[in-house]
Scaffold this active site. Structure first.
Site, PDB file in Angstrom:
ATOM      1  N   GLY A   1       0.787  -1.226   0.000  1.00  0.00           N
ATOM      2  CA  GLY A   1       0.000   0.000   0.000  1.00  0.00           C
ATOM      3  C   GLY A   1       0.818   1.276   0.000  1.00  0.00           C
ATOM      4  O   GLY A   1       0.266   2.363  -0.163  1.00  0.00           O
ATOM      5  N   ALA A   2       2.131   1.176   0.175  1.00  0.00           N
ATOM      6  CA  ALA A   2       2.948   2.394   0.233  1.00  0.00           C
ATOM      7  C   ALA A   2       2.933   3.142  -1.094  1.00  0.00           C
ATOM      8  O   ALA A   2       2.782   4.370  -1.130  1.00  0.00           O
ATOM      9  CB  ALA A   2       4.380   2.058   0.634  1.00  0.00           C
ATOM     10  N   GLY A   3       3.078   2.424  -2.194  1.00  0.00           N
ATOM     11  CA  GLY A   3       3.049   3.072  -3.505  1.00  0.00           C
ATOM     12  C   GLY A   3       1.696   3.677  -3.814  1.00  0.00           C
ATOM     13  O   GLY A   3       1.604   4.783  -4.360  1.00  0.00           O
ATOM     14  N   ASP A   4       0.635   2.961  -3.458  1.00  0.00           N
ATOM     15  CA  ASP A   4      -0.712   3.499  -3.663  1.00  0.00           C
ATOM     16  C   ASP A   4      -0.936   4.750  -2.819  1.00  0.00           C
ATOM     17  O   ASP A   4      -1.540   5.722  -3.277  1.00  0.00           O
ATOM     18  CB  ASP A   4      -1.766   2.446  -3.314  1.00  0.00           C
ATOM     19  CG  ASP A   4      -1.742   1.264  -4.265  1.00  0.00           C
ATOM     20  OD1 ASP A   4      -1.342   1.451  -5.432  1.00  0.00           O
ATOM     21  OD2 ASP A   4      -2.128   0.168  -3.850  1.00  0.00           O
TER      22      ASP A   4
END
Length: 129
Positions: free
Chosen positions: A65-68
């Site tokens: 979820g970090a990139g999102d």
């Protein structure tokens, strides 16, 4: 970083990221951003300037979820009229918050938490490329 490497057909490193982001703007986008995990992000603008936005060093629990989180926050700030530097800073703050929580959806931070962390991030700097 991975996508930029694939697009450019060569490895992208922290040392090359400024030139690489500038190369990506040659393909038409007004803004090219290369995320570099704990190193933050390097980005280039259509006026041929490259910048580095460092991240805070934090304990990583889960990168899901970090990139999102990064992309969502950056897009939201840009849609709200922020300049590229502020939008990337928001993305870095969101990604940093996301890696501290396990899972994808539970890790997505809200705007208030993002803004609070933005004020604690190291300053963005121009890269000599």
């Amino acid at each position: 970083e991975i996508e930029a490497s694939e697009w450019l057909g060569r490895p992208v490193t922290f040392g090359s990221a400024g030139q690489d982001a500038l190369a990506l703007t040659q393909n038409g986008p007004a803004l090219a951003v290369i995320t570099l995990g704990a190193e933050g992000a390097v980005f280039a603008t259509e006026d041929k300037l490259a910048f580095h936005q460092p991240a805070l060093q934090v304990e990583v629990v889960d990168t899901t979820g970090a990139g999102d989180s990064f992309c969502g926050a950056m897009a939201a700030w840009l849609a709200d009229g922020a300049d590229a530097q502020t939008a990337v800073r928001a993305g870095i703050a969101a990604g940093t918050l996301a890696v501290g929580v396990p899972g994808a959806q539970p890790s997505l931070p809200d705007a208030q938490r993002i803004m609070a962390l933005m004020s604690r991030l190291p300053e963005c700097c121009t890269l000599d490329v």
